[in-house]
Design a protein around this motif. Structure first.
Motif, PDB file in Angstrom:
ATOM      1  N   GLU A 227      -5.209  67.747  -1.973  1.00 49.53           N
ATOM      2  CA  GLU A 227      -5.738  69.058  -2.605  1.00 49.53           C
ATOM      3  C   GLU A 227      -7.449  68.941  -2.562  1.00 49.53           C
ATOM      4  O   GLU A 227      -7.834  69.917  -1.892  1.00 49.53           O
ATOM      5  CB  GLU A 227      -5.608  69.347  -4.137  1.00 49.53           C
ATOM      6  CG  GLU A 227      -6.104  70.491  -4.528  1.00 49.53           C
ATOM      7  CD  GLU A 227      -5.649  70.661  -6.196  1.00 49.53           C
ATOM      8  OE1 GLU A 227      -6.834  70.647  -6.944  1.00 49.53           O
ATOM      9  OE2 GLU A 227      -4.606  70.862  -6.495  1.00 49.53           O
ATOM     10  N   ALA A 228      -7.865  68.029  -2.794  1.00 48.84           N
ATOM     11  CA  ALA A 228      -9.280  67.644  -2.629  1.00 48.84           C
ATOM     12  C   ALA A 228      -9.608  67.566  -1.148  1.00 48.84           C
ATOM     13  O   ALA A 228     -10.806  68.294  -0.754  1.00 48.84           O
ATOM     14  CB  ALA A 228      -9.634  66.403  -3.239  1.00 48.84           C
ATOM     15  N   ALA A 229      -8.730  67.200  -0.113  1.00 48.98           N
ATOM     16  CA  ALA A 229      -9.318  67.132   1.411  1.00 48.98           C
ATOM     17  C   ALA A 229      -9.014  68.513   1.844  1.00 48.98           C
ATOM     18  O   ALA A 229      -9.163  68.756   2.971  1.00 48.98           O
ATOM     19  CB  ALA A 229      -8.514  66.006   1.773  1.00 48.98           C
ATOM     20  N   GLY A 230      -8.096  69.339   1.379  1.00 45.58           N
ATOM     21  CA  GLY A 230      -7.637  70.501   1.948  1.00 45.58           C
ATOM     22  C   GLY A 230      -6.698  70.458   2.957  1.00 45.58           C
ATOM     23  O   GLY A 230      -6.451  71.148   3.912  1.00 45.58           O
ATOM     24  N   VAL A 231      -5.676  69.182   2.767  1.00 42.26           N
ATOM     25  CA  VAL A 231      -4.760  68.999   3.666  1.00 42.26           C
ATOM     26  C   VAL A 231      -3.344  69.005   2.877  1.00 42.26           C
ATOM     27  O   VAL A 231      -3.267  69.176   1.865  1.00 42.26           O
ATOM     28  CB  VAL A 231      -5.029  67.535   4.493  1.00 42.26           C
ATOM     29  CG1 VAL A 231      -6.344  67.688   5.211  1.00 42.26           C
ATOM     30  CG2 VAL A 231      -5.034  66.664   3.378  1.00 42.26           C
ATOM     31  N   ASP A 232      -2.113  69.074   3.739  1.00 43.08           N
ATOM     32  CA  ASP A 232      -1.156  69.250   3.270  1.00 43.08           C
ATOM     33  C   ASP A 232      -0.687  67.947   2.550  1.00 43.08           C
ATOM     34  O   ASP A 232       0.192  67.971   1.562  1.00 43.08           O
ATOM     35  CB  ASP A 232       0.264  69.746   4.381  1.00 43.08           C
ATOM     36  CG  ASP A 232      -0.108  71.074   4.529  1.00 43.08           C
ATOM     37  OD1 ASP A 232      -0.610  71.829   3.852  1.00 43.08           O
ATOM     38  OD2 ASP A 232       0.201  71.585   5.765  1.00 43.08           O
TER      39      ASP A 232
END
Length: 347
Positions: A227-232
């Motif tokens: 979530e923090a990295a903005g990835v799945d």
């Protein structure tokens, strides 16, 4: 003051005979805005709390058998210090009866019921309640926690790992690939039980890894990092160790720096993210985290060193597994829910 409750609130501790329950008692007894009205334990029902935890000798409080109706009638907030799967049996009816629930178990931490089944070998006991549950990371979700009916407190290892990593992933200072965390926990992390691997002669003068593949805290850590990295998805190596101390967790985390990122930028990202976080201590250059400095406190110390040879950053993080890793964070969440000073009962 929040409109949830004015003045003192009444608290129940469900499953209070373990180490987290004892820590909740220690913290809540000294909280000026809380009265403990109910502590449950099937094993010790009817016995004074001081019989089980001699430090509380003389206090007028007995363990009782857990009764959802009695808890709902007497308490404004219920702390669930129960095994996974069992917590949900109490959370569902208590939330329905209007009791605020602070859950220390793993039942509502994972958003994915598939991940819960994979790592806990059981169908999720209350998927409909997952939508209502708020992941109780106070440093990141304070606004959501304020209005929560059910707070899922983060695990101890995930707290020590996500607090240093999340701001760096959000700021794009490190890669989300190839992260490794080698973490060490005191023996109280295994719970208050008599079990051969955790008795004194087996643990003393010994350090050993365990659960190095597929540890139950892994999907929680990866969920928050993704979530923090903005990835799945994020995949990390998480390598926990048992060390011969009573309490405390230290995590040494290795991550790949993005080009040109310095240690000063790492600390700047932390200081910016945690400017209003009373329990995160960002250490200056030249210092690394040490469990002895956070024992019996709700603090998390974080520090870093960059390695030009490998292009990695080495992060150092320390918490008390029973306080910031469990009961202290639960009290911090309760303070936010009821509009108290976030630090109440914790300093």
């Amino acid at each position: 003051m929040s409109d949830h409750q004015v003045g003192k609130i009444k608290a129940a501790i469900v499953g209070a005979s373990g180490y987290s329950g004892e820590e909740l008692l220690r913290l809540l007894f000294r909280h000026d805005q809380v009265d403990i009205v109910c502590v449950t334990s099937r094993q010790y029902a009817g016995r004074p709390v001081g019989d089980v935890f001699p430090r509380f000798t003389g206090l007028d409080l007995n363990f009782s058998s857990p009764s959802i109706d009695e808890i709902a009638e007497s308490a404004d907030v219920a702390f669930l210090a129960l095994p996974h799967g069992v917590s949900a049996e109490f959370a569902i009816p208590l939330v329905e009866k209007g009791v605020k629930v602070i859950d220390i178990s793993a039942d509502f931490r994972l958003k994915s019921t598939e991940k819960y089944l994979e790592y806990y070998n059981a169908e999720h006991p209350a998927p409909e309640l997952l939508k209502k549950a708020v992941y109780g990371a106070p440093e990141r979700r304070k606004e959501a926690i304020k209005n929560a009916d059910l707070v899922a407190c983060p695990g101890c290892y995930p707290t020590s790992i996500t607090l240093p990593l999340v701001p760096l992933l959000k700021a794009g200072l490190i890669s989300s690939e190839g992260i490794i965390s080698s973490s060490m926990s005191g023996v109280s992390g295994a719970g208050r039980k008599v079990d051969l691997p955790f008795i004194f002669p087996e643990c003393n003068e010994s350090v050993r890894p365990y659960g190095v593949v597929g540890h139950r805290h892994l999907p929680e850590i990866e969920q928050e990092l993704a979530e923090a990295a903005g990835v799945d998805d994020v995949a990390i190596n998480f390598i926990p160790h048992l060390v011969p101390t009573n309490r405390g967790i230290h995590s040494t985390i290795i991550a790949k720096l993005k080009d040109g990122v310095s240690a000063d930028q790492i600390r700047e990202a932390w200081n910016s993210s945690y400017a209003d976080a009373p329990f995160v201590r960002v250490l200056p250059a030249g210092r690394l985290a040490d469990t002895k400095n956070v024992t019996l406190t709700n603090y998390c110390e974080i520090a870093c060193a960059t390695d030009a040879h490998t292009g990695n950053v080495i992060l150092s993080s320390a918490i008390d597994n029973l306080t910031k890793g469990a009961a202290g964070q639960a009290v911090q969440n309760m303070n936010i829910v009821f509009g108290f000073d976030e630090k109440a009962g914790l300093l």
